[in-house]
Enzyme design. Structure first.
Site, mmCIF file in Angstrom:
data_model
loop_
_atom_site.group_PDB
_atom_site.id
_atom_site.type_symbol
_atom_site.label_atom_id
_atom_site.label_comp_id
_atom_site.label_asym_id
_atom_site.label_seq_id
_atom_site.Cartn_x
_atom_site.Cartn_y
_atom_site.Cartn_z
ATOM 1 N N LYS A 159 59.933 -82.258 41.625
ATOM 2 C CA LYS A 159 59.274 -80.945 41.616
ATOM 3 C C LYS A 159 57.934 -81.046 40.911
ATOM 4 O O LYS A 159 57.804 -81.766 39.915
ATOM 5 C CB LYS A 159 60.191 -79.938 40.908
ATOM 6 C CG LYS A 159 59.716 -78.486 40.995
ATOM 7 C CD LYS A 159 60.715 -77.547 40.328
ATOM 8 C CE LYS A 159 60.264 -76.090 40.400
ATOM 9 N NZ LYS A 159 61.236 -75.159 39.787
ATOM 10 N N SER A 176 66.522 -71.242 39.627
ATOM 11 C CA SER A 176 65.551 -71.934 40.485
ATOM 12 C C SER A 176 66.002 -73.269 41.065
ATOM 13 O O SER A 176 65.313 -73.823 41.911
ATOM 14 C CB SER A 176 64.242 -72.152 39.724
ATOM 15 O OG SER A 176 63.508 -70.961 39.676
ATOM 16 N N SER A 213 62.667 -71.196 42.489
ATOM 17 C CA SER A 213 61.341 -71.756 42.672
ATOM 18 C C SER A 213 61.350 -73.210 43.157
ATOM 19 O O SER A 213 60.333 -73.683 43.638
ATOM 20 C CB SER A 213 60.561 -71.672 41.363
ATOM 21 O OG SER A 213 61.169 -72.495 40.379
#
Lengths: 485, 96
Positions: free
Chosen positions: A78, A177, A153
């Site tokens: 990420k 997330s 997210s």
């Protein structure tokens, strides 16, 4: 068949039998990315040259002793996890050209475990969002239906694994997330106990809630990835000095006598009927394996979303003060003086959701409002944590849905912050209490979108969470379903 | 419903070092007002005897040994600076 249909243990077996090479694995990743990523848009930055060079050097280590536990495995990371020499943006314009000069602890651990970083994955800007629509750079699509969101997210991290671009990825989870996008994309995502994994080099959003965690196609691989990144880190004073057990040995398939609590608040009106039905079916599977199921209550869970937005935004307003256009990142032009430079840089560099949360947090912390909002939310956090403490005195795990509905259409909720926030109602209490939680595939909705089952455990008891998740996975075939791309 | 005025939004934006247009102030006033109103549901709970939670684990004062380590090389540190000169980060005029 894609190589990534094999789990880690089988891939490493193929490597040792010389049926494949490490380079084959890395090429498989980039080949799949070149085939599907113009549609999925999971990756923001690729690191192909270095990855292939690392693959070659690992291949020469194949016959040597002392291979890392993720030997040869392609991993996506990420983009709020700092990677030395590999652009790291947090999906924000303000860090658009940021070239980190150090590694996050998890990036160091991936390297030490002989994993290969394939590239950086899209996300909501600074991890603020539930759909990955708040990225400055791209809108990631759900591989199951390109008109719907992958969740957020960590939307890029979940979509990349679901699309078969990488078998492993790292996400971060502040209010859901990792688990919510894992649920939306039909993959396995774990938020570890707060303090289990070092946050050093994770671009901070809400420091008392953020945790890095693994996303994979199956529970066993997930356990391996957590094993590689967990543990105390002198560079993160909030990482816990608690022994990391061997997670793989927890995957026995035996959950006889295990006590499962199902909160009635997680099976109520706000949760769609087909989601509730999938959880009821999952509970039958778990009962069939010898677990007992009781209904319980988490009476304060309905206050989780409000508590979370006050606390996380307050922490974010302080954490994001560092982005000022001075030492790194974007700097606005034509500023008249220093204050003007700060203001223009931040106004031009941050997106609307980030500004909204910075202002909400600044408001909640400002003089005259601190007790009414911030302190009040911290007190309610105590009540939410106590709800879990009480249940875990009698039960081994809490089970429920991960999200109230399956994935939704791109654009459907992006202009309505409160509706978007409500999506995290079942994941947020877990972060507030600091306990671990996983989402595992639990079948498809009537519209063909994945549903997730959430399993929540005691502090530092990821082993039991994995044991239940693995037993469920082995008794069902939900995790073998793949999107058509 | 708690009303947040555009003046309050502008004040908060100033504290947060965000420049803001009139139009944005109006939009954020509405949105922040509804979020704050939503958050006020916490007032349903009596928390007068509840300790606030700042940290979920029972940890206190985690200290390392007070020993200096190696710093980062200056060229590296300046690599990401938008503007620098003579080994130092350059900013616009601070004093008139």
């Amino acid at each position: 068949m894609s190589l990534f249909e094999h789990k880690l243990a089988d891939l490493q077996g193929l490597l040792h039998k010389k049926e494949i090479t490490v380079t084959d694995l890395v090429r498989e990743s980039y080949k799949r990315i070149s085939e599907v990523d113009d549609r999925v848009q999971a990756f923001l930055t690729l690191d192909e040259e270095r990855a292939l060079a690392q693959a070659e050097s690992l291949q020469s280590k194949l016959s040597a002793d002392g291979q890392g536990m993720l030997f040869g495995m392609p991993v996506g990371v990420k983009d709020n996890i700092v990677t030395k020499g590999l652009r790291t943006t947090a999906a924000s314009k303000i860090l658009g050209n940021f070239d980190p000069i150090y590694n996050s602890t998890v990036a160091d651990k991936l390297f030490a475990a002989d994993a290969i970083t394939i590239g950086k994955l899209n996300m909501d800007e600074f991890a603020m969002g539930s759909s990955t629509e708040n990225s400055h750079f791209a809108k990631t699509k759900n591989p199951w239906n390109l008109e719907t969101v992958p969740g957020g997210s960590s939307g890029g991290s979940a979509a990349a694994v679901a699309a078969g671009e990488v078998p492993f990825s790292l996400g971060s989870d502040t209010g859901g997330s990792i688990r919510q996008p894992a649920s939306f994309c039909g993959v396995v995502g774990l938020k570890p106990t707060y303090g289990r994994v070092s946050r050093f080099g994770l671009i901070a959003f809400a420091s008392s809630l953020d945790q890095i965690g693994p996303i994979t196609r199956n529970v066993e691989d997930n356990a391996y990835l957590l094993q590689a990144i967990a543990g105390l880190d002198p560079n993160d004073s909030t990482s816990a000095n608690v022994e990391v057990p061997d997670y793989k040995s927890a995957l026995t398939g035996d959950i006889k006598g295990l006590k499962i609590a199902v909160p009635k608040e997680y099976m109520g009106e706000g949760v769609s009927e087909e989601v509730r039905q999938s959880v009821r079916e999952a509970l039958k599977v778990l009962e069939g394996l010898g677990a007992t199921v009781d209904e319980v209550s988490l009476p304060h869970s309905k206050y989780g979303v409000a508590t979370y937005y006050l606390l996380s935004s307050s922490e974010a307003s302080a954490n994001l003060a560092r982005f000022d256009g001075i030492r790194y990142g974007y700097r606005a032009e034509n500023a008249e003086n220093l204050i003007d430079l700060y203001k223009k840089t931040r106004a031009e560099g941050f997106g609307d959701e980030v500004k909204r949360r910075i202002m909400l947090g600044t408001y909640a912390l400002s003089s005259g409002y601190y007790d009414a909002y911030y302190k009040k939310a911290q007190q309610v956090r105590t009540l939410i944590k106590q709800d879990f403490d009480q249940i875990f005195e009698q039960y081994d795990v809490v089970v429920g849905p991960t999200t109230p509905t399956p994935s939704f259409k791109i654009g459907e909720k992006v202009d309505d912050p409160l509706t978007m926030y409500a999506n995290d109602i079942l994941t947020i209490p877990v972060n507030l209490a600091g306990v671990p939680g996983i989402s595992v595939p639990a079948g498809l909705s009537s519209s063909g979108l994945p549903l997730g089952l959430q399993i929540i455990g005691k502090h530092f008891d990821e082993s039991t969470v994995y044991r239940v998740a693995h037993a469920f996975e082995q008794a069902t075939d939900h995790h073998t379903l793949r999107p058509e791309l | 419903m708690t009303k947040i005025t555009t003046d309050e939004v502008k004040h908060v934006a100033h504290l947060a070092r965000l420049s803001i247009t009139e139009q944005e102030a109006e939009k954020f006033a509405d949105q922040l007002g509804s979020i704050i109103t939503f958050a006020e549901q916490l007032n349903e709970l009596d928390t007068s005897n509840v300790e606030p939670t700042t940290h979920v684990l029972e940890m206190k004062n985690i200290m390392r040994e007070d020993k200096s380590g190696k710093g980062l090389p200056r060229e590296e540190v300046l690599k990401n600076a938008p503007d620098h000169q003579d080994g130092q980060v350059k900013v616009p005029t601070i004093l008139e």
